[in-house]
Structures are given as structure tokens and as C-alpha cells.
Write a protein that holds these residues in place. Structure first.
Motif, PDB file in Angstrom:
ATOM      1  N   GLY A   1       0.775  -1.236   0.000  1.00 23.09           N
ATOM      2  CA  GLY A   1       0.000   0.000   0.000  1.00 23.09           C
ATOM      3  C   GLY A   1       0.806   1.284   0.000  1.00 23.09           C
ATOM      4  N   GLY A   2       2.117   1.185  -0.006  1.00 26.50           N
ATOM      5  CA  GLY A   2       2.930   2.397  -0.012  1.00 26.50           C
ATOM      6  C   GLY A   2       2.974   3.071   1.344  1.00 26.50           C
ATOM      7  N   ARG A   3       2.926   4.388   1.326  1.00 24.60           N
ATOM      8  CA  ARG A   3       2.962   5.210   2.535  1.00 24.60           C
ATOM      9  C   ARG A   3       1.620   5.918   2.709  1.00 24.60           C
ATOM     10  NH1 ARG A   3       7.301   3.292   5.055  1.00 24.60           N
ATOM     11  NH2 ARG A   3       9.223   3.562   3.912  1.00 24.60           N
ATOM     12  N   PHE A   4       1.428   6.544   3.868  1.00 24.30           N
ATOM     13  CA  PHE A   4       0.226   7.355   4.038  1.00 24.30           C
ATOM     14  C   PHE A   4       0.243   8.507   3.053  1.00 24.30           C
ATOM     15  CE2 PHE A   4       0.162   5.464   8.378  1.00 24.30           C
ATOM     16  CZ  PHE A   4      -1.043   4.819   8.235  1.00 24.30           C
ATOM     17  N   ASP A   5       1.410   9.076   2.838  1.00 25.75           N
ATOM     18  CA  ASP A   5       1.573  10.137   1.849  1.00 25.75           C
ATOM     19  C   ASP A   5       2.417   9.576   0.711  1.00 25.75           C
ATOM     20  OD1 ASP A   5       1.998  12.380   0.314  1.00 25.75           O
ATOM     21  OD2 ASP A   5       3.136  13.462   1.839  1.00 25.75           O
ATOM     22  N   ASN A   6       1.753   9.205  -0.360  1.00 28.76           N
ATOM     23  CA  ASN A   6       2.449   8.625  -1.507  1.00 28.76           C
ATOM     24  C   ASN A   6       2.878   9.659  -2.536  1.00 28.76           C
ATOM     25  OD1 ASN A   6       2.551   5.864  -0.860  1.00 28.76           O
ATOM     26  ND2 ASN A   6       0.415   5.600  -1.437  1.00 28.76           N
ATOM     27  N   SER A   7       2.776  10.954  -2.200  1.00 26.83           N
ATOM     28  CA  SER A   7       3.070  11.993  -3.183  1.00 26.83           C
ATOM     29  C   SER A   7       4.524  11.958  -3.662  1.00 26.83           C
ATOM     30  CB  SER A   7       2.734  13.378  -2.628  1.00 26.83           C
ATOM     31  OG  SER A   7       3.510  13.663  -1.475  1.00 26.83           O
ATOM     32  N   ASP A   8       5.444  11.505  -2.821  1.00 21.58           N
ATOM     33  CA  ASP A   8       6.851  11.445  -3.218  1.00 21.58           C
ATOM     34  C   ASP A   8       7.323  10.028  -3.530  1.00 21.58           C
ATOM     35  OD1 ASP A   8       7.183  14.184  -2.892  1.00 21.58           O
ATOM     36  OD2 ASP A   8       7.729  13.987  -0.788  1.00 21.58           O
ATOM     37  N   VAL A   9       6.400   9.061  -3.525  1.00 20.89           N
ATOM     38  CA  VAL A   9       6.774   7.664  -3.733  1.00 20.89           C
ATOM     39  C   VAL A   9       6.532   7.279  -5.187  1.00 20.89           C
ATOM     40  CG1 VAL A   9       6.378   5.281  -3.007  1.00 20.89           C
ATOM     41  CG2 VAL A   9       6.179   7.129  -1.336  1.00 20.89           C
ATOM     42  N   ASN A  10       7.496   6.626  -5.776  1.00 20.08           N
ATOM     43  CA  ASN A  10       7.377   6.148  -7.147  1.00 20.08           C
ATOM     44  C   ASN A  10       6.238   5.129  -7.223  1.00 20.08           C
ATOM     45  OD1 ASN A  10       7.694   4.761  -9.590  1.00 20.08           O
ATOM     46  ND2 ASN A  10       9.925   4.790  -9.479  1.00 20.08           N
ATOM     47  N   PRO A  11       5.218   5.373  -8.042  1.00 12.69           N
ATOM     48  CA  PRO A  11       4.103   4.430  -8.160  1.00 12.69           C
ATOM     49  C   PRO A  11       4.558   3.022  -8.546  1.00 12.69           C
ATOM     50  CG  PRO A  11       3.589   6.467  -9.316  1.00 12.69           C
ATOM     51  CD  PRO A  11       5.030   6.542  -8.894  1.00 12.69           C
ATOM     52  N   LYS A  12       5.633   2.939  -9.304  1.00 12.14           N
ATOM     53  CA  LYS A  12       6.168   1.625  -9.700  1.00 12.14           C
ATOM     54  C   LYS A  12       6.673   0.879  -8.464  1.00 12.14           C
ATOM     55  CE  LYS A  12       7.473  -1.290 -12.898  1.00 12.14           C
ATOM     56  NZ  LYS A  12       6.531  -1.956 -13.786  1.00 12.14           N
ATOM     57  N   ALA A  13       7.296   1.600  -7.528  1.00 13.83           N
ATOM     58  CA  ALA A  13       7.781   0.970  -6.300  1.00 13.83           C
ATOM     59  C   ALA A  13       6.616   0.400  -5.496  1.00 13.83           C
ATOM     60  CB  ALA A  13       8.568   1.973  -5.455  1.00 13.83           C
ATOM     61  N   ILE A  14       5.518   1.147  -5.410  1.00 16.57           N
ATOM     62  CA  ILE A  14       4.336   0.658  -4.705  1.00 16.57           C
ATOM     63  C   ILE A  14       3.803  -0.593  -5.394  1.00 16.57           C
ATOM     64  CG2 ILE A  14       1.955   1.186  -4.040  1.00 16.57           C
ATOM     65  CD1 ILE A  14       2.868   4.167  -3.898  1.00 16.57           C
ATOM     66  N   SER A  15       3.697  -0.547  -6.705  1.00 18.36           N
ATOM     67  CA  SER A  15       3.198  -1.691  -7.466  1.00 18.36           C
ATOM     68  C   SER A  15       4.086  -2.921  -7.279  1.00 18.36           C
ATOM     69  CB  SER A  15       3.105  -1.320  -8.947  1.00 18.36           C
ATOM     70  OG  SER A  15       2.713  -2.423  -9.715  1.00 18.36           O
ATOM     71  N   LEU A  16       5.396  -2.729  -7.297  1.00 16.31           N
ATOM     72  CA  LEU A  16       6.319  -3.851  -7.128  1.00 16.31           C
ATOM     73  C   LEU A  16       6.233  -4.442  -5.723  1.00 16.31           C
ATOM     74  CD1 LEU A  16       9.355  -2.404  -9.098  1.00 16.31           C
ATOM     75  CD2 LEU A  16       7.936  -4.378  -9.751  1.00 16.31           C
ATOM     76  N   ARG A  17       6.129  -3.589  -4.706  1.00 14.55           N
ATOM     77  CA  ARG A  17       5.983  -4.094  -3.334  1.00 14.55           C
ATOM     78  C   ARG A  17       4.664  -4.846  -3.187  1.00 14.55           C
ATOM     79  NH1 ARG A  17      10.652  -4.602  -0.546  1.00 14.55           N
ATOM     80  NH2 ARG A  17      11.612  -2.604  -0.169  1.00 14.55           N
ATOM     81  N   ASN A  18       3.587  -4.279  -3.726  1.00 10.07           N
ATOM     82  CA  ASN A  18       2.297  -4.954  -3.642  1.00 10.07           C
ATOM     83  C   ASN A  18       2.361  -6.322  -4.316  1.00 10.07           C
ATOM     84  OD1 ASN A  18       1.205  -2.776  -2.293  1.00 10.07           O
ATOM     85  ND2 ASN A  18       0.102  -1.982  -4.049  1.00 10.07           N
ATOM     86  N   SER A  19       2.957  -6.379  -5.491  1.00 15.34           N
ATOM     87  CA  SER A  19       3.068  -7.655  -6.216  1.00 15.34           C
ATOM     88  C   SER A  19       3.872  -8.680  -5.429  1.00 15.34           C
ATOM     89  CB  SER A  19       3.722  -7.440  -7.579  1.00 15.34           C
ATOM     90  OG  SER A  19       2.896  -6.667  -8.403  1.00 15.34           O
ATOM     91  N   ALA A  20       4.909  -8.224  -4.766  1.00 15.69           N
ATOM     92  CA  ALA A  20       5.772  -9.141  -4.018  1.00 15.69           C
ATOM     93  C   ALA A  20       5.140  -9.595  -2.707  1.00 15.69           C
ATOM     94  CB  ALA A  20       7.112  -8.474  -3.733  1.00 15.69           C
ATOM     95  N   PHE A  21       4.367  -8.737  -2.062  1.00 15.39           N
ATOM     96  CA  PHE A  21       3.929  -8.993  -0.695  1.00 15.39           C
ATOM     97  C   PHE A  21       2.457  -9.363  -0.523  1.00 15.39           C
ATOM     98  CE2 PHE A  21       7.566  -6.072   0.781  1.00 15.39           C
ATOM     99  CZ  PHE A  21       8.442  -7.137   0.851  1.00 15.39           C
ATOM    100  N   GLN A  22       1.616  -9.101  -1.512  1.00 13.83           N
ATOM    101  CA  GLN A  22       0.191  -9.442  -1.393  1.00 13.83           C
ATOM    102  C   GLN A  22      -0.028 -10.905  -1.747  1.00 13.83           C
ATOM    103  OE1 GLN A  22      -1.759  -5.155  -2.615  1.00 13.83           O
ATOM    104  NE2 GLN A  22      -2.136  -6.855  -3.954  1.00 13.83           N
ATOM    105  N   VAL A  23      -1.089 -11.498  -1.198  1.00 13.22           N
ATOM    106  CA  VAL A  23      -1.452 -12.869  -1.552  1.00 13.22           C
ATOM    107  C   VAL A  23      -1.701 -12.956  -3.051  1.00 13.22           C
ATOM    108  CG1 VAL A  23      -3.226 -14.657  -1.275  1.00 13.22           C
ATOM    109  CG2 VAL A  23      -2.360 -13.430   0.731  1.00 13.22           C
ATOM    110  N   SER A  24      -2.442 -11.990  -3.603  1.00 13.12           N
ATOM    111  CA  SER A  24      -2.712 -11.924  -5.042  1.00 13.12           C
ATOM    112  C   SER A  24      -3.193 -10.522  -5.375  1.00 13.12           C
ATOM    113  CB  SER A  24      -3.777 -12.961  -5.441  1.00 13.12           C
ATOM    114  OG  SER A  24      -5.026 -12.606  -4.875  1.00 13.12           O
TER     115      SER A  24
END
Length: 133
Positions: A85-108
Motif C-alpha cells: 500500500g505504499g505510505r500514508f503520503d504517496n506523493s513522493d513515492v514512485n508508483p512503480k515501487a508501490i506496485s512492485l511491493r504490492n506484487s511481491a507482498f500481497q497474496v494476489s
């Protein structure tokens, strides 16, 4: 509870609440009990990542500050590696980084609960927090 993500202001309550009918009240009751009856207990609160709304997390932080209890913020603290899910404030977070973390850590993609690798990855972060108490 962990899945109560739509708490209203009335359900969150205020720092003067002293019953289990609000979030503030429930924590006030429990933390006063622990500090009264187990004054040497090591107490810490973990603020989850992924689904937790900012308002809920900020209330938990306020409760911790009010009672002098340390907390581990898995979604807001930039000192903690980003998880689901990224951070509470995702304004400075690379959306690709959030997507990659979600893909790696979510069940599906359809199930955003943490998978086994997410729990394993997070376990050392939580362990270090617990050891710091």
C-alpha cells in the motif's frame, strides 16, 4: 479491531473517554490497566500498513503519545521499508515501487492481505521494535 477502517468521529472518541465504546476509550481502559497492574510490562503498539486509513493511524499515534507508549508505524515511517500500500503520503513515492511491493507482498492482485514472504520480511522489523521496548 484491525478491520475497523471506517470508524466515525463518534466511534473514535476523545482522550477523555473511559469506556470500551470508542477507540480512545478502549485504549484508555487497557493502557491504564496495564500501567497500573503491570507497571514493568513492555508495551508497544504496531500501526499496520496496507489498508489502515490515515485518520485511524493518527489517532493511534495520538493515543501512544498521550500514554507515553512507543509505536511502530509500518506505513508512515520512512525509516521502515515500504510494504503493501505504499505510505500514508504517496506523493513522493514512485508508483512503480508501490506496485512492485504490492506484487511481491500481497497474496494476489485480488487479495491484498500479506503473503508468507511479507510476514517473513516484516518479522525482523517487528522483532527489532519489540527488542527496543
Amino acid at each position: 479491531g484491525l478491520n475497523e477502517t471506517t470508524l466515525t468521529d463518534d466511534q473514535i472518541g476523545t482522550k477523555t473517554d473511559d469506556t470500551n465504546t470508542t477507540l480512545w476509550g478502549a485504549y484508555n481502559v487497557v493502557l491504564e490497566y496495564f500501567l497500573t497492574n503491570m507497571p514493568y510490562a513492555k508495551i508497544g503498539i504496531i500501526i499496520s500498513d496496507a489498508w489502515m486509513p490515515t485518520k485511524y493511524a493518527n489517532t493511534l499515534k495520538d493515543i501512544c503519545k498521550y500514554w507515553g507508549i512507543p509505536y511502530l508505524d509500518l506505513k508512515g515511517d520512512n525509516q521502515v521499508p515500504m510494504g503493501i500500500g505504499g505510505r500514508f503520503d504517496n506523493s513522493d513515492v514512485n508508483p512503480k515501487a508501490i506496485s512492485l511491493r504490492n506484487s511481491a507482498f500481497q497474496v494476489s492482485l485480488e487479495n491484498s492481505h500479506p503473503n508468507g514472504k511479507a510476514h517473513e520480511y516484516r518479522s525482523t522489523i517487528v522483532e527489532n521494535f519489540l527488542r527496543s521496548l
